[in-house]
Design an enzyme around this catalytic site. Structure first.
Site, short mmCIF file in Angstrom:
data_model
loop_
_atom_site.label_atom_id
_atom_site.label_comp_id
_atom_site.label_asym_id
_atom_site.label_seq_id
_atom_site.Cartn_x
_atom_site.Cartn_y
_atom_site.Cartn_z
N ASN A 64 0.70 -1.76 -0.36
CA ASN A 64 -0.39 0.46 -0.34
C ASN A 64 0.77 1.04 0.42
OD1 ASN A 64 -2.26 -1.17 -0.05
ND2 ASN A 64 -2.84 -1.28 2.48
N ASP A 111 2.14 1.41 -9.83
CA ASP A 111 1.15 0.31 -9.48
C ASP A 111 0.87 -0.31 -10.18
OD1 ASP A 111 -2.17 0.39 -9.04
OD2 ASP A 111 -1.66 -0.02 -10.94
N ASP A 114 3.13 -3.22 -7.27
CA ASP A 114 2.20 -3.09 -5.82
C ASP A 114 1.87 -5.03 -5.71
OD1 ASP A 114 0.19 -3.34 -7.24
OD2 ASP A 114 -0.58 -1.18 -6.20
N ARG A 119 2.49 -10.26 -2.64
CA ARG A 119 3.36 -11.75 -2.67
C ARG A 119 3.66 -12.27 -2.36
NH1 ARG A 119 0.24 -10.96 -7.96
NH2 ARG A 119 2.37 -11.02 -8.77
N ASP A 132 -5.75 -0.60 -3.51
CA ASP A 132 -5.21 -0.28 -5.03
C ASP A 132 -5.83 0.64 -6.01
OD1 ASP A 132 -3.20 -1.04 -6.74
OD2 ASP A 132 -4.55 -1.69 -7.88
N HIS A 133 -7.45 -0.18 -6.28
CA HIS A 133 -8.55 0.54 -6.83
C HIS A 133 -9.06 2.18 -6.56
CE1 HIS A 133 -8.97 -3.87 -9.00
NE2 HIS A 133 -9.53 -4.12 -8.15
N ASP A 136 -6.25 3.97 -8.03
CA ASP A 136 -6.42 3.96 -9.39
C ASP A 136 -7.66 4.72 -10.10
OD1 ASP A 136 -4.67 2.87 -9.44
OD2 ASP A 136 -5.93 0.33 -9.92
#
Length: 406
Positions: A64, A111, A114, A119, A132-133, A136
């Protein structure tokens, strides 16, 4: 005990402000699993660059934090350009366009990695996907404004308006079809291709000057700036045709409904209301508020769009209904009422009031949302719980889109 009693007796509106999600939504959020498919044209070659870049990211850096850093760079570089070109008709110093190109490329790179960092550190979570979204959604607005300034679309206000709002519409449709089908689908021409194309526009404006876009092409007798607009329009038609093919063929819910069991067309009310309000206020303005202050106008409505998009993502992840009533519409509502009463207050002043209200409402909602989810899932927003070696992370199918999976 007294503190707990005080919290329990807090007004309902205050609890709703600090805790946007209900207990049922939080339970369904725990069950959410990220699902995506599709590979865009530029993704395979860029994967080599993203994998190389990931090696330079320390394990202690939270996904993040990477996302937020990319957003901050994109926002700051675009604001620098806006300060030189508030009406998108001016020509800024060449370095501002290069700065925006670099800022957008940095944002795109961060982006893209991330999710890989998530992972890599074994910190994938619904919180990361939402964060994330959410970032965006705001970045989409700044990309649209920055690119429009670079091409001097302010000389054609209708084009500026169209390109900015159609960009928001496409982003919204991507998550609309996700709400319907339960899976985020990426086409051959998607966000990565658009971002790289915008970087090229910034670079061309830097070396050729923004006025180069006003050059009239011989024989065709059209302005050069119409070429990127037509290219963008082609990408929009291609993407939206795929999105609406999914939406109109029914969802995964009961009787072809959305993932939440609601009408597949219901999310259209929200983006439709934003666009209708924006058009009405633009065209009915007696003081030409959009023509004189296009960047501020787009950013104000962009904040409204960002919050509505964030709520759509939340509705998908929690399998819940998306409600139309929202405080974020207070800003556009003020402009609408001011016009109704024949501009009782200066429209420029009201536009700034709407900008402050909409931006604060969006930021407060998104912050409260992330904090509530982090408390519920016992996660730290900007810290990783552990530093897990890359080889311990499960490798997913190559058919799945992994760039933004947190």
């Amino acid at each position: 005990m007294a503190a707990g009693a005080g919290a329990g007796s807090a007004p309902r509106w205050l609890r709703a402000l600090s805790e946007p999600l209900s207990a049922a939504q939080l339970r369904r959020l725990e069950e959410h699993r990220y699902s995506a498919a599709g590979v865009s044209l530029l993704e395979p070659p860029l994967q080599l660059y993203w994998t190389w870049l990931l090696q330079w990211i320390p394990l202690w850096m939270a996904p993040n934090s990477i996302t937020l850093l990319g957003l901050a760079v994109n926002v700051v570089t675009t604001l620098v350009l806006i300060s030189y070109c508030p009406t998108a008709t001016e020509e800024a110093p060449y370095w501002t366009y290069l700065l925006c190109a670099l800022g957008l490329f940095i944002y795109q790179s961060l982006d893209a990695i991330d999710g890989k960092q998530a992972r890599r550190t074994n910190s994938c979570s619904p919180l990361g996907e939402l964060f994330d979204h959410g970032c965006d959604s705001l970045s989409t607005v700044f990309m649209a404004v920055g690119a429009s300034i670079a091409a001097r679309l302010g000389t054609y206000p209708d084009w500026f308006f169209f390109c900015s709002f159609i960009g928001m519409f496409v982003f919204y449709c991507a998550h609309w079809q996700t709400y319907v089908s339960g899976m985020l689908r990426f086409g051959k021409v998607d966000v990565t291709e658009i971002q790289i194309a915008l970087v090229i526009v910034f670079v061309l404006s830097a070396f050729g000057g923004a006025t180069m876009w006003d050059y009239t092409i011989p024989i065709l007798e059209i302005k050069l700036k119409i070429l990127p607009v037509l290219g963008f329009l082609g990408g929009v038609i291609f993407s939206c045709s795929n999105y609406f093919h999914v939406i109109l063929h029914g969802g995964v819910g009961k009787n072809g409904s959305t993932i939440a069991g609601t009408s597949v067309l219901s999310p259209g009310l929200h983006i439709g209301l934003i666009i209708i309000l924006a058009i009405m206020i633009y065209k009915k303005s007696a003081t030409d508020v959009f023509e004189k202050h296009p960047c501020l106008y787009i950013l104000m409505f962009g904040c409204v769009f960002a919050k509505v998009s964030q709520k759509l993502v939340v509705a998908h992840m929690t399998k819940s209904e998306l409600y139309l009533q929202d405080t974020v519409f207070l800003g556009p509502g003020l402009l609408f009422l001011d016009q109704y009463f024949n501009n009782f207050i200066d429209e420029y002043v009201v536009l700034w009031m709407a900008m402050v209200i909409s931006s604060f409402d969006m930021v407060i909602y998104f912050s409260a949302l992330c904090l509530q989810i982090s408390r519920h899932l016992h996660l730290n927003i900007f810290k990783t719980a552990c530093h897990q070696a890359p080889e311990q992370v499960q490798v997913l199918s190559s058919k799945s889109h992994q760039n933004n999976m947190d």
